[in-house]
Design a protein around this motif. Structure first.
Motif, PDB file in Angstrom:
ATOM      1  N   GLU A 149       0.803  -1.222   0.000  1.00 22.48           N
ATOM      2  CA  GLU A 149       0.000   0.000   0.000  1.00 22.48           C
ATOM      3  C   GLU A 149       0.837   1.273   0.000  1.00 22.48           C
ATOM      4  OE1 GLU A 149      -1.325   0.951   4.460  1.00 22.48           O
ATOM      5  OE2 GLU A 149      -1.906  -1.063   3.807  1.00 22.48           O
ATOM      6  N   HIS A 150       2.113   1.171   0.351  1.00 20.36           N
ATOM      7  CA  HIS A 150       2.963   2.356   0.401  1.00 20.36           C
ATOM      8  C   HIS A 150       3.882   2.473  -0.813  1.00 20.36           C
ATOM      9  CE1 HIS A 150       1.519   3.098   4.410  1.00 20.36           C
ATOM     10  NE2 HIS A 150       1.874   1.889   4.773  1.00 20.36           N
ATOM     11  N   GLY A 151       3.661   1.680  -1.856  1.00 19.92           N
ATOM     12  CA  GLY A 151       4.444   1.791  -3.082  1.00 19.92           C
ATOM     13  C   GLY A 151       5.834   1.199  -2.970  1.00 19.92           C
ATOM     14  N   LEU A 152       6.802   2.011  -2.587  1.00 17.64           N
ATOM     15  CA  LEU A 152       8.200   1.593  -2.535  1.00 17.64           C
ATOM     16  C   LEU A 152       8.825   1.960  -1.186  1.00 17.64           C
ATOM     17  CD1 LEU A 152       9.184   2.951  -6.058  1.00 17.64           C
ATOM     18  CD2 LEU A 152       8.675   0.587  -5.480  1.00 17.64           C
ATOM     19  N   PRO A 153       8.421   1.310  -0.111  1.00 18.10           N
ATOM     20  CA  PRO A 153       8.988   1.687   1.189  1.00 18.10           C
ATOM     21  C   PRO A 153      10.460   1.304   1.302  1.00 18.10           C
ATOM     22  CG  PRO A 153       7.596  -0.241   1.425  1.00 18.10           C
ATOM     23  CD  PRO A 153       7.448   0.236   0.012  1.00 18.10           C
ATOM     24  N   ILE A 154      11.230   2.182   1.925  1.00 18.42           N
ATOM     25  CA  ILE A 154      12.648   1.946   2.190  1.00 18.42           C
ATOM     26  C   ILE A 154      12.844   2.070   3.689  1.00 18.42           C
ATOM     27  CG2 ILE A 154      14.994   2.790   1.823  1.00 18.42           C
ATOM     28  CD1 ILE A 154      14.131   3.671  -0.948  1.00 18.42           C
ATOM     29  N   GLY A 155      13.492   1.082   4.258  1.00 20.73           N
ATOM     30  CA  GLY A 155      13.672   1.027   5.701  1.00 20.73           C
ATOM     31  C   GLY A 155      14.920   1.752   6.166  1.00 20.73           C
ATOM     32  N   PRO A 156      15.166   1.702   7.459  1.00 14.63           N
ATOM     33  CA  PRO A 156      16.370   2.325   8.020  1.00 14.63           C
ATOM     34  C   PRO A 156      17.616   1.532   7.604  1.00 14.63           C
ATOM     35  CG  PRO A 156      15.209   1.099   9.708  1.00 14.63           C
ATOM     36  CD  PRO A 156      14.340   1.064   8.488  1.00 14.63           C
ATOM     37  N   PRO A 157      18.790   2.095   7.795  1.00 20.21           N
ATOM     38  CA  PRO A 157      20.022   1.364   7.454  1.00 20.21           C
ATOM     39  C   PRO A 157      20.080   0.011   8.166  1.00 20.21           C
ATOM     40  CG  PRO A 157      20.521   3.646   7.956  1.00 20.21           C
ATOM     41  CD  PRO A 157      19.078   3.431   8.311  1.00 20.21           C
ATOM     42  N   LEU A 158      20.584  -0.993   7.459  1.00 17.63           N
ATOM     43  CA  LEU A 158      20.724  -2.344   8.008  1.00 17.63           C
ATOM     44  C   LEU A 158      22.019  -2.443   8.806  1.00 17.63           C
ATOM     45  CD1 LEU A 158      19.547  -4.407   4.908  1.00 17.63           C
ATOM     46  CD2 LEU A 158      18.259  -3.927   7.001  1.00 17.63           C
ATOM     47  N   ARG A 159      22.103  -1.700   9.875  1.00 13.23           N
ATOM     48  CA  ARG A 159      23.324  -1.632  10.672  1.00 13.23           C
ATOM     49  C   ARG A 159      23.581  -2.918  11.463  1.00 13.23           C
ATOM     50  NH1 ARG A 159      25.055   3.213   9.615  1.00 13.23           N
ATOM     51  NH2 ARG A 159      23.659   4.997   9.478  1.00 13.23           N
ATOM     52  N   GLU A 160      22.550  -3.729  11.645  1.00 11.31           N
ATOM     53  CA  GLU A 160      22.698  -4.964  12.408  1.00 11.31           C
ATOM     54  C   GLU A 160      23.111  -6.149  11.531  1.00 11.31           C
ATOM     55  OE1 GLU A 160      22.552  -4.852  15.684  1.00 11.31           O
ATOM     56  OE2 GLU A 160      22.027  -2.743  15.618  1.00 11.31           O
ATOM     57  N   PHE A 161      23.319  -5.901  10.235  1.00 13.94           N
ATOM     58  CA  PHE A 161      23.753  -6.945   9.318  1.00 13.94           C
ATOM     59  C   PHE A 161      25.182  -6.678   8.878  1.00 13.94           C
ATOM     60  CE2 PHE A 161      19.255  -7.690   8.824  1.00 13.94           C
ATOM     61  CZ  PHE A 161      19.167  -9.033   8.507  1.00 13.94           C
ATOM     62  N   GLY A 163      27.717  -8.164   5.640  1.00 17.80           N
ATOM     63  CA  GLY A 163      27.856  -9.042   4.484  1.00 17.80           C
ATOM     64  C   GLY A 163      26.668  -9.072   3.547  1.00 17.80           C
ATOM     65  N   VAL A 164      25.768  -8.093   3.589  1.00 17.60           N
ATOM     66  CA  VAL A 164      24.599  -8.088   2.702  1.00 17.60           C
ATOM     67  C   VAL A 164      25.035  -8.064   1.242  1.00 17.60           C
ATOM     68  CG1 VAL A 164      22.540  -6.791   1.991  1.00 17.60           C
ATOM     69  CG2 VAL A 164      23.070  -7.044   4.414  1.00 17.60           C
ATOM     70  N   VAL A 168      25.663 -13.218   1.480  1.00 18.88           N
ATOM     71  CA  VAL A 168      25.662 -14.124   2.624  1.00 18.88           C
ATOM     72  C   VAL A 168      25.773 -13.284   3.891  1.00 18.88           C
ATOM     73  CG1 VAL A 168      26.702 -16.190   3.619  1.00 18.88           C
ATOM     74  CG2 VAL A 168      26.872 -15.794   1.159  1.00 18.88           C
ATOM     75  N   PRO A 169      24.678 -12.602   4.259  1.00 14.75           N
ATOM     76  CA  PRO A 169      24.748 -11.703   5.418  1.00 14.75           C
ATOM     77  C   PRO A 169      24.722 -12.439   6.748  1.00 14.75           C
ATOM     78  CG  PRO A 169      22.540 -11.714   4.545  1.00 14.75           C
ATOM     79  CD  PRO A 169      23.374 -12.574   3.618  1.00 14.75           C
ATOM     80  N   LEU A 170      25.261 -11.774   7.739  1.00 17.23           N
ATOM     81  CA  LEU A 170      25.245 -12.254   9.117  1.00 17.23           C
ATOM     82  C   LEU A 170      24.457 -11.230   9.925  1.00 17.23           C
ATOM     83  CD1 LEU A 170      26.234 -14.194  11.313  1.00 17.23           C
ATOM     84  CD2 LEU A 170      28.274 -12.768  11.512  1.00 17.23           C
ATOM     85  N   PHE A 171      23.401 -11.691  10.602  1.00 17.10           N
ATOM     86  CA  PHE A 171      22.532 -10.808  11.382  1.00 17.10           C
ATOM     87  C   PHE A 171      23.015 -10.750  12.819  1.00 17.10           C
ATOM     88  CE2 PHE A 171      18.398 -10.165  13.692  1.00 17.10           C
ATOM     89  CZ  PHE A 171      18.235  -8.846  13.318  1.00 17.10           C
ATOM     90  N   LYS A 172      23.141  -9.528  13.352  1.00 18.80           N
ATOM     91  CA  LYS A 172      23.634  -9.332  14.711  1.00 18.80           C
ATOM     92  C   LYS A 172      22.681  -8.502  15.569  1.00 18.80           C
ATOM     93  CE  LYS A 172      28.415  -9.219  13.165  1.00 18.80           C
ATOM     94  NZ  LYS A 172      29.636  -8.427  13.118  1.00 18.80           N
ATOM     95  N   GLY A 173      21.457  -8.320  15.109  1.00 22.00           N
ATOM     96  CA  GLY A 173      20.584  -7.396  15.832  1.00 22.00           C
ATOM     97  C   GLY A 173      19.213  -7.953  16.131  1.00 22.00           C
ATOM     98  N   LYS A 174      18.214  -7.022  16.134  1.00 23.58           N
ATOM     99  CA  LYS A 174      16.835  -7.351  16.441  1.00 23.58           C
ATOM    100  C   LYS A 174      15.991  -7.196  15.177  1.00 23.58           C
ATOM    101  CE  LYS A 174      17.173  -4.106  19.351  1.00 23.58           C
ATOM    102  NZ  LYS A 174      17.267  -3.046  20.277  1.00 23.58           N
ATOM    103  N   SER A 175      15.051  -8.116  14.971  1.00 26.18           N
ATOM    104  CA  SER A 175      14.226  -8.057  13.772  1.00 26.18           C
ATOM    105  C   SER A 175      13.281  -6.859  13.790  1.00 26.18           C
ATOM    106  CB  SER A 175      13.427  -9.348  13.595  1.00 26.18           C
ATOM    107  OG  SER A 175      12.538  -9.524  14.672  1.00 26.18           O
ATOM    108  N   ALA A 176      13.081  -6.238  14.921  1.00 25.62           N
ATOM    109  CA  ALA A 176      12.177  -5.094  15.017  1.00 25.62           C
ATOM    110  C   ALA A 176      12.665  -3.921  14.169  1.00 25.62           C
ATOM    111  CB  ALA A 176      12.034  -4.661  16.475  1.00 25.62           C
ATOM    112  N   GLU A 177      13.950  -3.919  13.794  1.00 27.27           N
ATOM    113  CA  GLU A 177      14.486  -2.813  13.005  1.00 27.27           C
ATOM    114  C   GLU A 177      14.246  -2.986  11.508  1.00 27.27           C
ATOM    115  OE1 GLU A 177      18.513  -2.037  14.101  1.00 27.27           O
ATOM    116  OE2 GLU A 177      18.047  -2.130  16.230  1.00 27.27           O
ATOM    117  N   LEU A 178      13.680  -4.122  11.100  1.00 27.57           N
ATOM    118  CA  LEU A 178      13.408  -4.374   9.695  1.00 27.57           C
ATOM    119  C   LEU A 178      12.008  -3.888   9.339  1.00 27.57           C
ATOM    120  CD1 LEU A 178      14.861  -7.982   9.473  1.00 27.57           C
ATOM    121  CD2 LEU A 178      15.936  -5.869   8.674  1.00 27.57           C
ATOM    122  N   LEU A 179      11.745  -3.753   8.030  1.00 23.16           N
ATOM    123  CA  LEU A 179      10.392  -3.405   7.594  1.00 23.16           C
ATOM    124  C   LEU A 179       9.454  -4.521   8.004  1.00 23.16           C
ATOM    125  CD1 LEU A 179      11.035  -2.093   3.963  1.00 23.16           C
ATOM    126  CD2 LEU A 179      10.352  -0.741   5.937  1.00 23.16           C
TER     127      LEU A 179
END
Length: 186
Positions: A149-161, A163-164, A168-179
């Motif tokens: 519904e929002h067309g092309l949403p862009i989230g905050p920087p993926l600072r918790e990842f 190797g994106v 082959v990324p490695l996640f080091k944070g909380k999923s709450a920071e993702l869209l």
């Protein structure tokens, strides 16, 4: 584009935009280049979008001419003030061995790379600007979602990842920071 909230039909109907499907099996690269020349010189187009470049490259008879022909085409369009956007698909979806059909990065003024990554059991997308001539650009990698519904949403920087861009990324944070997911299933 309707699904993204962009009404292109009115621009096509008014003549401000031309959409043309081209089958590389039915049109030679020379004929394609000629059509671009006519569009730039006679139709006075201001932007050309080639989606996707892989079909054009696959139609080329010999690989050694690819970069030369691309260089000539982009130079010609640039001299006439035509902005050119080319979409190229990389071989493979994930991993460090991904590669493009041809290395034309030196021809580009800007390169935006779209990578896939997995988080919370979902395949997600992250664009990043890896090259931009003539100025500064966004250096962070952000999540991106096509549609909804929002067309092309862009989230905050993926600072918790980490190797994106390698695929082959490695996640080091909380999923709450993702869209947040657009839940469509059960």
């Amino acid at each position: 584009m309707d699904g993204l909230g962009f009404d292109l039909r009115k621009h096509v109907d008014s003549g401000r935009m031309i959409l043309q499907r081209i089958d590389p099996a039915e049109m030679s690269p020379g004929e394609f280049t000629h059509r671009l020349r006519v569009a730039a010189e006679e139709d006075k187009v201001s932007m050309v979008v080639i989606d996707n470049l892989n079909g054009y490259l696959n139609a080329m008879p010999e690989e050694r001419f690819l970069t030369i022909q691309l260089h000539e085409m982009l130079t010609f369009l640039g001299q006439r003030g035509v902005a050119t956007v080319m979409v190229a698909v990389q071989h493979g979806l994930i991993g460090t061995t991904m590669g493009g059909p041809v290395d034309a990065s030196y021809l580009a003024d800007s390169i935006i790379m779209m990578r896939y990554f997995e988080a919370d059991g979902e395949v997600r997308q992250a664009p990043s600007v890896v090259k931009k001539r003539g100025g500064n650009h966004e250096r962070t990698i952000r999540e991106f979602r096509l549609g909804g519904e929002h067309g092309l949403p862009i989230g905050p920087p993926l600072r918790e990842f980490h190797g994106v861009l390698t695929g082959v990324p490695l996640f080091k944070g909380k999923s709450a920071e993702l869209l947040q997911s657009a839940k469509t299933g059960p």
